[in-house]
Write a protein that holds these residues in place. Structure first.
Motif, mmCIF file in Angstrom:
data_model
loop_
_atom_site.group_PDB
_atom_site.id
_atom_site.type_symbol
_atom_site.label_atom_id
_atom_site.label_comp_id
_atom_site.label_asym_id
_atom_site.label_seq_id
_atom_site.Cartn_x
_atom_site.Cartn_y
_atom_site.Cartn_z
ATOM 1 N N PHE A 251 0.832 -1.206 0.000
ATOM 2 C CA PHE A 251 0.000 0.000 0.000
ATOM 3 C C PHE A 251 0.873 1.265 0.000
ATOM 4 O O PHE A 251 0.599 2.208 -0.732
ATOM 5 N N GLU A 252 1.940 1.268 0.782
ATOM 6 C CA GLU A 252 2.841 2.423 0.824
ATOM 7 C C GLU A 252 3.532 2.611 -0.523
ATOM 8 O O GLU A 252 3.673 3.737 -1.005
ATOM 9 N N LYS A 253 3.965 1.522 -1.123
ATOM 10 C CA LYS A 253 4.621 1.604 -2.425
ATOM 11 C C LYS A 253 3.673 2.175 -3.475
ATOM 12 O O LYS A 253 4.081 2.974 -4.330
ATOM 13 N N THR A 254 2.412 1.777 -3.394
ATOM 14 C CA THR A 254 1.405 2.276 -4.333
ATOM 15 C C THR A 254 1.184 3.772 -4.135
ATOM 16 O O THR A 254 1.116 4.538 -5.105
ATOM 17 N N LYS A 255 1.074 4.196 -2.877
ATOM 18 C CA LYS A 255 0.915 5.625 -2.575
ATOM 19 C C LYS A 255 2.101 6.419 -3.104
ATOM 20 O O LYS A 255 1.938 7.493 -3.686
ATOM 21 N N LEU A 256 3.298 5.887 -2.906
ATOM 22 C CA LEU A 256 4.498 6.569 -3.381
ATOM 23 C C LEU A 256 4.483 6.691 -4.905
ATOM 24 O O LEU A 256 4.791 7.752 -5.451
ATOM 25 N N LEU A 257 4.098 5.629 -5.578
ATOM 26 C CA LEU A 257 4.049 5.645 -7.038
ATOM 27 C C LEU A 257 3.141 6.763 -7.545
ATOM 28 O O LEU A 257 3.523 7.540 -8.427
ATOM 29 N N PHE A 258 1.946 6.886 -6.975
ATOM 30 C CA PHE A 258 1.017 7.932 -7.412
ATOM 31 C C PHE A 258 1.547 9.327 -7.081
ATOM 32 O O PHE A 258 1.420 10.248 -7.883
ATOM 33 N N HIS A 259 2.162 9.463 -5.925
ATOM 34 C CA HIS A 259 2.708 10.767 -5.555
ATOM 35 C C HIS A 259 3.843 11.162 -6.507
ATOM 36 O O HIS A 259 3.900 12.294 -6.980
ATOM 37 N N VAL A 260 4.718 10.219 -6.796
ATOM 38 C CA VAL A 260 5.874 10.483 -7.659
ATOM 39 C C VAL A 260 5.431 10.818 -9.084
ATOM 40 O O VAL A 260 6.094 11.612 -9.768
ATOM 41 N N LEU A 261 4.330 10.258 -9.519
ATOM 42 C CA LEU A 261 3.819 10.578 -10.856
ATOM 43 C C LEU A 261 3.439 12.052 -10.970
ATOM 44 O O LEU A 261 3.521 12.642 -12.048
ATOM 45 N N MET A 262 3.044 12.664 -9.856
ATOM 46 C CA MET A 262 2.586 14.055 -9.887
ATOM 47 C C MET A 262 3.612 15.057 -9.348
ATOM 48 O O MET A 262 3.477 16.243 -9.593
ATOM 49 N N CYS A 263 4.611 14.594 -8.624
ATOM 50 C CA CYS A 263 5.526 15.514 -7.950
ATOM 51 C C CYS A 263 6.952 15.353 -8.500
ATOM 52 O O CYS A 263 7.604 14.335 -8.269
ATOM 53 N N ARG A 264 7.418 16.358 -9.194
ATOM 54 C CA ARG A 264 8.735 16.312 -9.814
ATOM 55 C C ARG A 264 9.863 16.227 -8.778
ATOM 56 O O ARG A 264 10.829 15.488 -8.956
ATOM 57 N N MET A 265 9.733 16.962 -7.681
ATOM 58 C CA MET A 265 10.763 16.961 -6.635
ATOM 59 C C MET A 265 10.912 15.571 -6.016
ATOM 60 O O MET A 265 12.021 15.080 -5.819
ATOM 61 N N CYS A 266 9.801 14.938 -5.700
ATOM 62 C CA CYS A 266 9.852 13.610 -5.090
ATOM 63 C C CYS A 266 10.308 12.553 -6.088
ATOM 64 O O CYS A 266 10.967 11.590 -5.715
ATOM 65 N N ARG A 267 9.984 12.760 -7.353
ATOM 66 C CA ARG A 267 10.456 11.840 -8.396
ATOM 67 C C ARG A 267 11.985 11.886 -8.443
ATOM 68 O O ARG A 267 12.651 10.859 -8.491
ATOM 69 N N LYS A 268 12.552 13.096 -8.374
ATOM 70 C CA LYS A 268 14.001 13.244 -8.390
ATOM 71 C C LYS A 268 14.610 12.624 -7.130
ATOM 72 O O LYS A 268 15.627 11.930 -7.202
ATOM 73 N N TYR A 269 13.991 12.859 -5.975
ATOM 74 C CA TYR A 269 14.484 12.283 -4.723
ATOM 75 C C TYR A 269 14.498 10.756 -4.808
ATOM 76 O O TYR A 269 15.465 10.107 -4.417
ATOM 77 N N THR A 270 13.427 10.190 -5.350
ATOM 78 C CA THR A 270 13.318 8.738 -5.487
ATOM 79 C C THR A 270 14.406 8.190 -6.420
ATOM 80 O O THR A 270 15.040 7.173 -6.120
ATOM 81 N N GLN A 271 14.646 8.871 -7.527
ATOM 82 C CA GLN A 271 15.688 8.443 -8.460
ATOM 83 C C GLN A 271 17.068 8.496 -7.808
ATOM 84 O O GLN A 271 17.871 7.567 -7.966
#
Length: 87
Positions: free
Chosen positions: A29-49
């Protein structure tokens, strides 16, 4: 609470989940939430990468730590050397 505060809290939660993913502690469930958030948030997408790159680098380095006995031996050796220098 304004939109900026809400967004900041959402990003803080996302970064926490990202860190949990790195250590394989996140639920599906947490991984799914993160996936949706990262799809919309450029800063968090960069942090995740960046977090993924860091994890890969650490795993590739195959760093080994000293055993407890080795640490104790080194500590005793250094203590003796310091005492000799002070004498």
């Amino acid at each position: 609470m304004n939109t900026e505060d809400t967004r900041r809290k959402s990003c803080q939660k996302a970064s926490l989940i990202c860190d949990k993913v790195q250590y394989q502690e996140a639920t599906f469930f947490e991984k799914t939430k993160l996936l949706f958030h990262v799809l919309m948030c450029r800063m968090c997408r960069k942090y995740t990468q960046q977090n993924k790159k860091l994890t890969q680098s650490i795993n590739k380095a195959q760093v080994t730590c000293m055993q407890k006995q080795e640490k104790e031996t080194l500590k005793e050796t250094l203590s003796r050397a310091i005492q000799e220098q002070q004498s």
